[in-house]
Design an enzyme around this catalytic site. Structure first.
Site, mmCIF file in Angstrom:
data_model
loop_
_atom_site.group_PDB
_atom_site.id
_atom_site.type_symbol
_atom_site.label_atom_id
_atom_site.label_comp_id
_atom_site.label_asym_id
_atom_site.label_seq_id
_atom_site.Cartn_x
_atom_site.Cartn_y
_atom_site.Cartn_z
ATOM 1 N N GLU A 1 35.085 -16.878 -38.198
ATOM 2 C CA GLU A 1 36.157 -16.285 -37.388
ATOM 3 C C GLU A 1 36.137 -16.850 -35.972
ATOM 4 O O GLU A 1 37.188 -17.095 -35.380
ATOM 5 C CB GLU A 1 36.009 -14.759 -37.330
ATOM 6 N N LYS B 1 44.419 -7.503 -38.238
ATOM 7 C CA LYS B 1 44.126 -8.819 -38.817
ATOM 8 C C LYS B 1 44.911 -8.903 -40.120
ATOM 9 O O LYS B 1 44.532 -8.294 -41.121
ATOM 10 C CB LYS B 1 42.639 -8.962 -39.123
#
Length: 134
Positions: free
Chosen positions: A29, A107
């Site tokens: 990430e 997200k």
């Protein structure tokens, strides 16, 4: 936002802001990044602006948009809670006319076993508690 936070009064509404950021606890990430979606409700008195039709009597949506963009595209944070908190606290500190703020950070492309629209957090902050003006 949802019925979880019910406030009366005027507010600015920003929905579906999308930016690429590098937040998260997983190394990929932080390296590859991902899209984040953000919704903001900013409570403030819009009476004067409604009567005057003058931008100087309100807060431009673009001011809040820029804060969201700077936070999402800025230095990585581990938790969405921290991302939302930074957006809320920055908005309250830079714009004293905002009395309360609700920030939702999601997200949309999270790696989980199953189908989801997005996973995220939603926080509510009130100036009288979280950022009193001295």
């Amino acid at each position: 936002m949802e019925d979880t936070v019910i406030l009366k009064g005027d507010k600015l509404i920003l929905r579906g802001l999308m930016f690429h950021g590098y937040h998260g606890v997983k190394p990929e990430e932080n390296k590859l990044g991902q899209k984040f979606s953000v919704d903001v409700d900013a409570w403030m008195d819009l009476r004067k602006a409604g009567q005057s039709d003058d931008l100087t009597d309100t807060l431009s949506y673009t001011d809040i948009y820029r804060i969201v963009k700077e936070v999402i595209e800025g230095p990585p944070k581990n938790l969405l809670e921290s991302v939302a908190e930074k957006i809320a606290s920055t908005t309250l500190s830079k714009h004293p006319q905002v009395t309360s703020i609700c920030v939702k950070v999601g997200k949309p492309h999270v790696a989980v076993q199953g189908i989801v629209d997005y996973l995220g957090v939603e926080i509510f902050r009130n100036r009288s508690v979280d950022a009193p003006i001295n």
